[in-house]
Enzyme design. Structure first.
Site, short mmCIF file in Angstrom:
data_model
loop_
_atom_site.label_atom_id
_atom_site.label_comp_id
_atom_site.label_asym_id
_atom_site.label_seq_id
_atom_site.Cartn_x
_atom_site.Cartn_y
_atom_site.Cartn_z
CG ASP A 12 -18.90 86.98 -4.93
OD1 ASP A 12 -20.16 87.34 -4.47
OD2 ASP A 12 -18.81 87.13 -6.15
CG HIS A 40 -24.11 86.06 2.41
ND1 HIS A 40 -23.79 86.07 3.38
CD2 HIS A 40 -23.15 86.54 1.26
CE1 HIS A 40 -23.35 87.00 3.16
NE2 HIS A 40 -22.59 88.42 1.84
P1 GDP Z 1 -19.50 85.29 0.34
O1 GDP Z 1 -20.82 86.04 -0.38
O2 GDP Z 1 -19.12 85.59 0.14
O3 GDP Z 1 -21.31 84.31 0.78
O4 GDP Z 1 -19.33 83.88 -1.08
P2 GDP Z 1 -20.65 83.45 -2.32
O5 GDP Z 1 -21.38 82.32 -1.48
O6 GDP Z 1 -21.41 84.69 -3.61
O7 GDP Z 1 -19.54 83.05 -3.29
C1 GDP Z 1 -18.37 81.70 -2.82
C2 GDP Z 1 -18.93 80.53 -3.95
O8 GDP Z 1 -17.95 79.80 -3.62
C3 GDP Z 1 -20.34 79.28 -3.49
O9 GDP Z 1 -20.75 78.95 -4.59
C4 GDP Z 1 -19.90 79.25 -2.18
O10 GDP Z 1 -20.65 77.59 -2.27
C5 GDP Z 1 -18.36 78.23 -2.38
N1 GDP Z 1 -17.55 77.59 -1.97
C6 GDP Z 1 -17.17 78.17 -0.54
N2 GDP Z 1 -16.33 77.31 0.08
C7 GDP Z 1 -15.85 76.72 -0.93
C8 GDP Z 1 -14.46 76.03 -0.90
O11 GDP Z 1 -14.40 75.75 -0.19
N3 GDP Z 1 -14.44 74.79 -2.35
C9 GDP Z 1 -15.92 75.35 -3.35
N4 GDP Z 1 -15.32 74.45 -3.94
N5 GDP Z 1 -16.90 76.23 -3.47
C10 GDP Z 1 -16.51 76.48 -2.23
#
Ligand code: GDP
Length: 427
Positions: A12, A40
């Site tokens: 995440d 993701h």
């Molecule tokens: P992944 O599995 O690594 O792709 O990550 P996830 O999608 O499970 O979790 C990452 C969370 O952080 C999601 O809710 C994204 O929309 C959010 N996100 C990613 N980059 C940023 C950022 O720079 N700022 C904020 N506020 N949220 C972000």
């Protein structure tokens, strides 16, 4: 050339967002491990999506998206996800499913929940999507490959062999009803027609693409801490979350991976069982506040909706994570989330049995590790969406400088919001 986008921590970290961004200038995106057990999150011009099976290049019609041989393929979830994207107006994507990928079966899902039920309070906190039984079967050589779907006799024989053992387990250990091989065989024949248009020889395709100088992104699922070899055993997932496994799970030559972009959040978050050691955890109301403010809609699992545990940035875990990933650069996400804090603690060492260390301990010692914090001043303003690194407040830049010094890998990208272009290039 191949760039791997992988997680430095517990998953995440925002890999989906970074992959979606970098896919703009790439040709192929490959998922190389895991299954539909994690999501993701991607927010772009088509809306907000939590991708479980599809690679994060799926929003671009110029990208070939590959489900690599290392993935646990859930055909029904894949097609449902594809349908929901098309309904949201995403152009028909190019998708290839490796003929060598193996099938996640309904009995894997059943086994996963039966086993968690049996373990009771000692459960692993599995998402019950069948991932552990799937990979166990792969290595026990009773897995079924996509190519087996197209050979009736072989399919039936492989299925009978797998189910014979499953039914002993289901009936005698879990006291549950047996699985009917004939019914499942018929279901698989239907699924093969659904998957048929996408099935391809991804191994040859990828090697040819490399010869032609194409840019390939390897998209990792979860993070370094969840690797079943080098992570926090046994609270891991069952496939390798490390960039190095891309060579196996996407059939890429080891020498082709030139860039390993390790993604890490500006604070820590961790899903899974409460029993997993999570050294820099922030509990109580301060933890609830960070969880509410985190990510794009609070820190709740993209697949399960479960609240994620949150904590301060952990440089011990992240340095180790970057090291075992072989990080060449780091993308730091969610810096915007921390703008409400007067000061920000960073875990810079652990104390284990009275000894201070900056090296990540083995799992047997991790439960006894206590965090040692260094506190940095906050920047107390909203930096959401800033794309010019120089325009960030001095304290935000000082925070990034500090993390970079501690983890020892250049932080090149700093993400300031969940949307595709809410990101600043630092170096
Ligand atoms: P992944 O599995 O690594 O792709 O990550 P996830 O999608 O499970 O979790 C990452 C969370 O952080 C999601 O809710 C994204 O929309 C959010 N996100 C990613 N980059 C940023 C950022 O720079 N700022 C904020 N506020 N949220 C972000």
């Amino acid at each position: 050339m191949v760039k791997a986008i992988v997680g430095a921590n517990w998953g995440d970290e925002g890999k989906g967002k970074i992959t979606d961004l970098l896919a703009e200038n790439s040709e192929i995106v490959i998922r190389f491990q895991g299954g539909a057990n994690a999501g993701h999150t991607i927010i772009n011009e088509y809306g907000r999506f939590a991708l479980h099976m599809l690679p994060s290049g799926i929003f671009y019609s110029h990208i070939t998206n590959i489900i690599g041989n290392g993935v646990a393929l859930d055909i029904q979830k894949l097609t449902a996800e594809l349908r929901s994207l098309l309904e949201a107006g995403v152009p028909t994507p190019q998708l290839m499913v490796s003929e060598r990928a193996q099938l996640l079966m309904p009995y894997h899902v059943l086994q996963d929940s039966y086993e968690e039920e049996r373990l009771g309070g000692k459960a692993f906190g599995s998402t019950k999507s069948g991932i552990a039984p799937f990979y166990s079967d792969k290595y026990a050589k009773v897995g079924i490959q996509v190519c087996d779907l197209f050979d009736d006799a072989r399919l039936r024989e492989r299925l009978d062999r797998a189910i014979e053992v499953k039914n002993i387990l289901f009936q005698d250990l879990y006291h549950k009803p047996p699985v009917d091989a004939g019914t499942l065989y018929q279901e698989l024949l239907e699924l093969r027609e659904i998957i048929r248009p996408y099935v391809g020889d991804s191994v040859t395709y990828v090697h040819q693409a490399l010869k032609e100088g194409k840019t390939i992104l390897l998209e990792g699922q979860l993070g370094a801490m969840k690797d079943p070899e080098l992570g926090i055993v046994p609270m891991t997932t069952s496939s390798h979350t490390l960039a190095g496994f891309g060579c196996v799970g996407a059939a890429i030559p080891p020498t082709a991976i030139q860039d390993v972009i390790c993604v890490t959040k500006a604070y820590s978050s961790c899903v899974g069982a409460q029993t997993e050691p999570f050294v820099s955890e922030l509990l109580g109301e301060p933890g609830d506040e960070l969880r509410r403010r985190g990510g794009d809609k609070g820190e709740f699992g993209a697949t399960t909706g479960r609240p994620r545990r949150v904590g301060w940035f952990d440089t011990v875990a992240t340095r180790y994570g970057c090291m075992i990933q072989g990080a060449t650069q780091v993308a730091l996400t969610c810096l915007d989330v921390l703008g409400y804090l007067d000061e920000i603690p960073v875990c810079t060492a652990y104390e284990v049995d009275g000894q201070r260390t900056k090296d990540f301990p083995v799992p047997a010692l991790l439960g006894r590790a206590k965090p040692v914090f260094t506190t940095l001043p906050g920047w107390k303003c909203d930096i959401r969406g800033i794309t010019d690194y120089a325009a960030l407040p001095a304290n935000a830049k000082a925070y990034v400088d500090f993390l970079e010094q501690e983890i020892g890998v250049p932080i090149t990208l700093v993400s300031t919001g969940p949307k595709r272009h809410e990101i600043a290039q630092r170096k």
